[in-house]
Design an enzyme around this catalytic site. Structure first.
Site, PDB file in Angstrom:
ATOM      1  N   ASP A  98      -4.346  -0.118   8.116  1.00  8.44           N
ATOM      2  CA  ASP A  98      -3.147   0.736   8.185  1.00  8.44           C
ATOM      3  C   ASP A  98      -3.205   1.669   9.386  1.00  8.44           C
ATOM      4  OD1 ASP A  98      -0.721   1.906   7.279  1.00  8.44           O
ATOM      5  OD2 ASP A  98      -1.831   3.471   6.214  1.00  8.44           O
TER       6      ASP A  98
ATOM      7  N   HIS B  51      -5.926   4.302  -0.287  1.00 10.00           N
ATOM      8  CA  HIS B  51      -5.922   3.922   1.135  1.00 10.00           C
ATOM      9  C   HIS B  51      -5.964   5.122   2.083  1.00 10.00           C
ATOM     10  CE1 HIS B  51      -1.506   4.384   0.645  1.00 10.00           C
ATOM     11  NE2 HIS B  51      -1.449   4.534   1.959  1.00 10.00           N
ATOM     12  N   HIS B  52      -5.815   6.343   1.567  1.00  7.77           N
ATOM     13  CA  HIS B  52      -5.975   7.529   2.432  1.00  7.77           C
ATOM     14  C   HIS B  52      -7.225   8.353   2.099  1.00  7.77           C
ATOM     15  CE1 HIS B  52      -2.370   7.062   4.792  1.00  7.77           C
ATOM     16  NE2 HIS B  52      -1.629   6.929   3.702  1.00  7.77           N
TER      17      HIS B  52
ATOM     18  N   HIS C 270       2.534   9.931  -2.143  1.00  2.22           N
ATOM     19  CA  HIS C 270       2.881   8.506  -2.136  1.00  2.22           C
ATOM     20  C   HIS C 270       1.720   7.636  -2.619  1.00  2.22           C
ATOM     21  CE1 HIS C 270       0.838   8.199   1.830  1.00  2.22           C
ATOM     22  NE2 HIS C 270       0.807   6.899   1.637  1.00  2.22           N
TER      23      HIS C 270
ATOM     24  N   HIS D 140       0.811  -1.225   0.000  1.00  2.00           N
ATOM     25  CA  HIS D 140       0.000   0.000   0.000  1.00  2.00           C
ATOM     26  C   HIS D 140       0.845   1.276   0.000  1.00  2.00           C
ATOM     27  CE1 HIS D 140       0.765  -0.432   4.353  1.00  2.00           C
ATOM     28  NE2 HIS D 140       0.515   0.864   4.459  1.00  2.00           N
ATOM     29  N   ASP D 141       1.998   1.251   0.657  1.00  2.00           N
ATOM     30  CA  ASP D 141       2.817   2.458   0.775  1.00  2.00           C
ATOM     31  C   ASP D 141       4.031   2.443  -0.133  1.00  2.00           C
ATOM     32  OD1 ASP D 141       1.450   4.101   2.529  1.00  2.00           O
ATOM     33  OD2 ASP D 141       2.401   3.271   4.322  1.00  2.00           O
TER      34      ASP D 141
ATOM     35  N   LYS E  80       6.011   5.435  -1.252  1.00  2.00           N
ATOM     36  CA  LYS E  80       6.921   6.202  -0.382  1.00  2.00           C
ATOM     37  C   LYS E  80       8.363   6.128  -0.861  1.00  2.00           C
ATOM     38  CE  LYS E  80       4.313   6.339   3.971  1.00  2.00           C
ATOM     39  NZ  LYS E  80       4.205   5.779   5.337  1.00  2.00           N
TER      40      LYS E  80
END
Ligand code: C2E
Ligand code: SIN
Ligand code: SIN
Ligand code: FE
Ligand code: FE
Length: 412
Positions: free
Chosen positions: A353, A303-304, A277, A248-249, A252
């Protein structure tokens, strides 16, 4: 009862089925289910070799599962068994030999190993017949041990495992060993992709990534069962969801160390950069070749986003970094995604998360205590999170905790 021919056909089919699974946890579960069904065994476990020990990695038990009810998961503790003659599993791994015990409580006393009745005592279970087999690859390396417990006849009476069972289970153990080897390789490649791409953020550890992956699968399963989604469909999705959630990240990688490792709160400008990201990660999968690529892009991108529309990046095209057509606000920024605009797996990974972030130490915050975490999750339902996923979260909180203890930060 199946004929020998029928049995061989079933084995071939099961081997093919196992070949298709690329994720280790899901693979172990499936192998065990197949093997137990094949031998009509009430329970079973798989130990995987880790270093010079065996790690108790997976277990199933129909009797205990029935006592628990269909919607609950058996909770088990991971433990390690030395590879020596003292335990049954240790003996099997050390000597690469099948051990077939008709009744665990009526052993001759001449065996080098002893049966550990601890588990029976704790769980009020009665182990009787045990068939334990080494899982070896073609080179003869032991990768683990498979154990099945309490064979049943057609009337449900517990019977010993037969001689022919011994050679049949060997076949399973070998094909399982090969599949485990392959699955480990895939998992390693993903972990290397994550670490080689230098996710230098000190908190984006293998443990965090594994926890978010496992939490997400668990949340999805609980949510999907409540929705009446078929177990085949759930099974099919778990594999890709876990890996997509683990990545998911991944965006980054493109964020500067100055921001990524800042041991303090980010300024507004820094946070703006940090937000990228999401779409930078999604861009890595832009030439979606497979369902997995598509899901991984979706999860990275969304996801954010928040259920109430206050998250980021909203309706943005990750490649052009422009709003999707017709979805811009008067200032030309992407309109927020909200509610079910946000893909399901994005909504799930958001919960996984944030839960993990709140429970974990960060360079700028201490881990929250459980009560505070639960309160935050509760009040975030309908605001940050999809309320149905929060319901799922509370239904499986005990399982999430056991996942968390399986992937502690310090052993990473
Ligand atoms: P992360 O640390 O993995 O956090 C993921 C998400 O968990 C955050 O998304 C936020 O929704 C939630 N979260 C984490 N810690 C807290 C907390 O103490 N309180 C609350 N209410 N929620 C929390 P968000 O905010 O979009 O941040 C995304 C990522 O940006 C974070 O991932 C982290 O890598 C970075 N970040 C955000 N704020 C800071 C900061 O103040 N300092 C540093 N160094 N990094 C930050
Ligand atoms: C990871 O596997 O997620 C990161 C590993 C590392 O960079 O130490
Ligand atoms: C917040 O508290 O909302 C910022 C998230 C973080 O600290 O990572
Ligand atoms: Fe993120
Ligand atoms: Fe994260």
């Amino acid at each position: 009862m199946l004929s020998e021919k029928g049995k061989m056909e079933l084995i071939t089919q099961i081997s093919l089925d196992i070949d298709e699974v690329k994720d280790l946890d899901i693979l172990l579960e499936r192998i065990l289910t197949h093997v137990r069904k094949f031998f009509n065994a009430d329970a079973g476990s798989i130990y995987l070799k880790q270093g010079d020990e065996l790690k108790f990695s997976y277990t199933q038990n129909d009797t205990l599962q029935k006592r628990l009810g269909p919607d609950r998961k058996l909770i088990y503790n991971t433990f390690f068994v030395p590879i020596n003659n003292q335990s049954i599993a240790g003996y099997v791994a050390k000597n690469r030999q099948i051990v077939n015990i008709p009744d665990a409580y009526k052993m001759s006393g001449l065996e080098p190993y002893t049966f550990d009745s601890n588990f029976d005592n704790i769980s009020d279970y009665r182990t009787c017949s045990i068939l334990t087999v080494p899982m070896t690859n073609q080179r003869g390396d032991v990768l683990g041990v498979m154990q099945i417990i309490n064979a049943q006849d057609d009337q449900g009476n517990i019977i010993p495992f037969s001689r022919s069972d011994e050679s049949l289970i060997n076949h399973f153990a070998t094909s399982a060993a090969l599949a485990v080897e392959r699955a480990k390789m895939t998992r390693n490649i993903i972990m290397r992709m994550i670490s080689m791409a230098e996710l230098r953020d000190p908190k984006e550890t293998g443990a965090h990534v594994n926890r978010v992956g496992s939490y997400s699968v668990e949340l999805y399963e609980v949510w999907a069962r409540k929705k009446g989604i078929s177990s085949e469909e759930i099974e099919r999705q778990r594999d890709t969801l876990r890996m997509a959630a683990m990545l998911h990240d991944v965006g980054k990688v493109a964020i500067s160390d100055l921001i990524l490792k800042k041991p303090a709160r980010l300024s507004q400008d820094e946070f703006e950069i940090m937000k990228s990201h999401t779409y930078l990660g999604a861009r890595l999968f832009r030439d979606a070749q497979s369902e997995f690529d598509e899901l991984a892009a979706e999860v990275a991108l969304s996801h954010h986003d928040k259920w109430d529309g206050t998250g980021y990046p909203g309706h943005m095209d990750p490649v052009s970094e422009k709003p999707l057509s017709g979805l811009a606000d008067p200032d030309g920024r992407p309109l927020p995604k909200k509610g079910e605009d946000i893909p399901l797996f994005g909504r799930i990974v958001a919960v996984a998360d944030v839960f993990d972030a709140l429970c974990s130490r960060r360079s700028y915050k201490e881990p929250w205590d459980e009560e505070r975490v639960l309160e935050e999750m509760r009040v975030s339902a309908g605001r940050h999170f999809d309320p149905e996923i929060v319901d799922a979260f509370f239904s499986c909180f005990d399982v999430l905790k056991s996942i968390s203890s399986r992937y502690p930060d310090d052993t990473d």
